[in-house]
Design a protein around this motif. Sequence first.
Motif, PDB file in Angstrom:
ATOM      1  N   LYS A  63       0.795  -1.168   0.151  1.00  0.00           N
ATOM      2  CA  LYS A  63       0.072  -0.070   0.034  1.00  0.00           C
ATOM      3  C   LYS A  63       0.855   1.179  -0.035  1.00  0.00           C
ATOM      4  O   LYS A  63       0.393   2.482   0.155  1.00  0.00           O
ATOM      5  N   MET A  89      -2.570   5.118   7.334  1.00  0.00           N
ATOM      6  CA  MET A  89      -2.443   3.706   7.537  1.00  0.00           C
ATOM      7  C   MET A  89      -2.844   3.131   6.242  1.00  0.00           C
ATOM      8  O   MET A  89      -2.368   1.976   6.005  1.00  0.00           O
ATOM      9  N   PHE A 108     -11.600   3.329  18.680  1.00  0.00           N
ATOM     10  CA  PHE A 108     -12.583   2.485  17.851  1.00  0.00           C
ATOM     11  C   PHE A 108     -12.996   1.306  18.900  1.00  0.00           C
ATOM     12  O   PHE A 108     -13.732   0.122  18.184  1.00  0.00           O
ATOM     13  N   GLN A 237      -7.163  11.373   6.975  1.00  0.00           N
ATOM     14  CA  GLN A 237      -7.681   9.995   6.414  1.00  0.00           C
ATOM     15  C   GLN A 237      -8.955   9.731   7.153  1.00  0.00           C
ATOM     16  O   GLN A 237      -9.718   9.098   6.421  1.00  0.00           O
ATOM     17  N   LEU A 238      -8.932  10.024   8.504  1.00  0.00           N
ATOM     18  CA  LEU A 238     -10.033   9.712   9.189  1.00  0.00           C
ATOM     19  C   LEU A 238     -11.344  10.147   8.990  1.00  0.00           C
ATOM     20  O   LEU A 238     -12.627   9.796   8.599  1.00  0.00           O
ATOM     21  N   LEU A 249     -23.547   4.849   1.627  1.00  0.00           N
ATOM     22  CA  LEU A 249     -24.196   3.891   2.168  1.00  0.00           C
ATOM     23  C   LEU A 249     -25.879   4.206   2.262  1.00  0.00           C
ATOM     24  O   LEU A 249     -26.674   3.664   1.983  1.00  0.00           O
ATOM     25  N   PRO A 287     -21.025   1.155  -1.867  1.00  0.00           N
ATOM     26  CA  PRO A 287     -20.522   2.545  -1.748  1.00  0.00           C
ATOM     27  C   PRO A 287     -19.238   2.586  -1.815  1.00  0.00           C
ATOM     28  O   PRO A 287     -18.672   3.729  -2.089  1.00  0.00           O
ATOM     29  N   LEU A 357     -18.533   1.445  13.460  1.00  0.00           N
ATOM     30  CA  LEU A 357     -19.141   2.687  13.512  1.00  0.00           C
ATOM     31  C   LEU A 357     -19.931   2.854  12.362  1.00  0.00           C
ATOM     32  O   LEU A 357     -21.191   3.275  12.454  1.00  0.00           O
TER      33      LEU A 357
HETATM   34  C1  HEM Z   1     -20.178   2.618   4.753  1.00  0.00           C
HETATM   35  C2  HEM Z   1     -19.115   3.134   5.345  1.00  0.00           C
HETATM   36  C3  HEM Z   1     -17.822   2.567   5.061  1.00  0.00           C
HETATM   37  C4  HEM Z   1     -17.346   1.735   3.902  1.00  0.00           C
HETATM   38  C5  HEM Z   1     -18.091   0.998   2.688  1.00  0.00           C
HETATM   39  C6  HEM Z   1     -15.761   1.619   4.152  1.00  0.00           C
HETATM   40  C7  HEM Z   1     -14.973   0.872   3.450  1.00  0.00           C
HETATM   41  C8  HEM Z   1     -13.654   0.593   3.721  1.00  0.00           C
HETATM   42  C9  HEM Z   1     -12.764  -0.108   2.864  1.00  0.00           C
HETATM   43  C10 HEM Z   1     -13.276  -0.861   1.680  1.00  0.00           C
HETATM   44  C11 HEM Z   1     -11.494  -0.009   3.268  1.00  0.00           C
HETATM   45  C12 HEM Z   1     -10.149  -0.811   2.934  1.00  0.00           C
HETATM   46  C13 HEM Z   1      -9.735  -0.081   1.566  1.00  0.00           C
HETATM   47  C14 HEM Z   1      -8.380  -0.543   0.932  1.00  0.00           C
HETATM   48  O1  HEM Z   1      -7.962  -1.880   1.427  1.00  0.00           O
HETATM   49  O2  HEM Z   1      -7.969  -0.350   0.016  1.00  0.00           O
HETATM   50  C15 HEM Z   1     -11.595   0.689   4.561  1.00  0.00           C
HETATM   51  C16 HEM Z   1     -10.354   1.303   5.241  1.00  0.00           C
HETATM   52  C17 HEM Z   1     -10.596   2.045   6.117  1.00  0.00           C
HETATM   53  N1  HEM Z   1     -11.532   2.593   6.761  1.00  0.00           N
HETATM   54 FE1  HEM Z   1     -13.711   2.499   5.817  1.00  0.00          FE
HETATM   55  N2  HEM Z   1     -15.445   2.390   5.275  1.00  0.00           N
HETATM   56  C18 HEM Z   1     -16.553   2.834   5.702  1.00  0.00           C
HETATM   57  C19 HEM Z   1     -16.792   3.904   6.791  1.00  0.00           C
HETATM   58  C20 HEM Z   1     -15.576   4.143   7.556  1.00  0.00           C
HETATM   59  C21 HEM Z   1     -15.628   4.897   8.723  1.00  0.00           C
HETATM   60  C22 HEM Z   1     -16.985   5.521   9.237  1.00  0.00           C
HETATM   61  C23 HEM Z   1     -14.566   5.173   9.447  1.00  0.00           C
HETATM   62  C24 HEM Z   1     -13.987   5.907  10.295  1.00  0.00           C
HETATM   63  C25 HEM Z   1     -14.507   6.571  11.115  1.00  0.00           C
HETATM   64  C26 HEM Z   1     -13.695   4.430   8.352  1.00  0.00           C
HETATM   65  C27 HEM Z   1     -12.153   4.280   8.523  1.00  0.00           C
HETATM   66  C28 HEM Z   1     -11.473   3.475   7.736  1.00  0.00           C
HETATM   67  C29 HEM Z   1     -10.001   3.408   8.039  1.00  0.00           C
HETATM   68  C30 HEM Z   1      -9.162   4.042   9.190  1.00  0.00           C
HETATM   69  C31 HEM Z   1      -9.396   2.567   6.998  1.00  0.00           C
HETATM   70  C32 HEM Z   1      -7.818   2.067   6.812  1.00  0.00           C
HETATM   71  C33 HEM Z   1      -7.613   0.826   7.765  1.00  0.00           C
HETATM   72  C34 HEM Z   1      -6.302   0.416   7.438  1.00  0.00           C
HETATM   73  O3  HEM Z   1      -5.654   0.812   6.421  1.00  0.00           O
HETATM   74  O4  HEM Z   1      -5.882  -0.539   8.067  1.00  0.00           O
HETATM   75  N3  HEM Z   1     -14.331   3.774   7.500  1.00  0.00           N
HETATM   76  N4  HEM Z   1     -12.995   1.402   4.536  1.00  0.00           N
END
Ligand code: HEM
Length: 412
Positions: A63, A89, A108, A237-238, A249, A287, A357
């Motif tokens: 990544k 991250m 979280f 990012q957050l 969504l 989404p 969340l």
């Molecule tokens: C429907 C809502 C959400 C969907 C569909 C979603 C989807 C995703 C996906 C697919 C990834 C992985 C991306 C990758 O591997 O390239 C991801 C990572 C992440 N998401 Fe979400 N997300 C949502 C909501 C949220 C919310 C509400 C937060 C925080 C407040 C959040 C924080 C993060 C973070 C911090 C990562 C990175 C994790 C890492 O790299 O270890 N996401 N999200």
Amino acid sequence: MADNLATWGGWDPAVRDDPFGHFAEARAECPVQKARLADGHSAWIVLGYDAARQALNDPGISKDMLAALQDNGDVVAEGLPGPEFSRHMLNIDPPDHTRLRRLVSRAFAPPRIAALEPAIRAIAGSLLDELDSAGPGATVDLIEGYAHPLPFRVIGELLGIPAADGPRLHAWFQVLLTGWAGDPPPEAVEASDGIVGYLRELVATKRHSPADDLVSVLVAAEDDRLTTQELLSSLFQLIVAGHDTTASLIGNGVVALLDHPNQLQALLADIGQLPTAIDELVRFTAPVPHATFRVTSKPVTVDGVEIPGHEQVLVCLGSANRDPAHFPAADVLDLARRNGSNLGFGHGIHYCLGAPLARLEARVAFEELLSRHPCMRLSVDRGALAWTHGDGLVLRGLASLPVVLAPTPRQS
Ligand code: HEM
């Protein structure tokens, strides 16, 4: 272009309303294939369910896009606000990823997320009060008035952003996330500068007056376990990951429910099914249709296809989640489907940290909306709904969602 690569048409703006047939065609042709993206870069597109899981789990697929840029000028360049805000991250590999994720994970923890429910419900209720004040039968925009501000206010609450600053910050992020082709327009640069300045000030304030919030937790770890660049990048990012995704969504979910009235009626009859239904809405409405970009740090084999080193990889979650080899009747919305294994929140070490969340916010958002307005309806033709995010590959959400909110069929 010097090569004969086909253009990745599955994400053409003309097919944004229903890209799934295009995903299916491409997937049937080959679940892992090299293509040319709209911005001219090339990438290996991963379309099959098994192939996607494998790619998201392969330690040979990195990544660290900034490092990759040194080896291959053909990877997608950093967007705004630039490299200083890119060390978060989702842009790094272990061991740095492990360290950062562990620090942010504290905010979280399940009890902390569960404790947010009353605040989320109050935000949802007050947004609906505002929409209702337009009067019965009025058209309101559910994206602008509900789906977007709800998760933005929630992430603000979690981070410790003063409520009065929310609207200014939200407006900047909306400009930045609209998407554009080529060089960023002046308003995007201005919004980016505004965000950078704001986050720096916020961090400075929390250094002097820490509180019980995520920014203060991260500030306390600064220098010791976290650089200032990592701190600012993580906040950025957050906020991005924490609002547009959930907003999409909620918006996509409402449209899917209105498209499937029988499913909506079944859900209204048993609202306790929402947690299962929300996972199905994530699967079905995509989404986040593509994971963020990855790059091979060495040659890897995904589903039998060899990908050379230093090549860009784009995992199409929207396709993987409609793969009939994994999901029976994959193109059918079935709110009772038990599909814990869908890839809508990603897979592997970068699995969405905010998934609990997001599920909670979506549950509360639908509970509040459906209990007040079970008979809402679109106030424009279904075909007139416009999708946003330009050429951006990572989000699929509506620019606006005009509806008439109605508690009973008679009022609609
Ligand atoms: C429907 C809502 C959400 C969907 C569909 C979603 C989807 C995703 C996906 C697919 C990834 C992985 C991306 C990758 O591997 O390239 C991801 C990572 C992440 N998401 Fe979400 N997300 C949502 C909501 C949220 C919310 C509400 C937060 C925080 C407040 C959040 C924080 C993060 C973070 C911090 C990562 C990175 C994790 C890492 O790299 O270890 N996401 N999200």
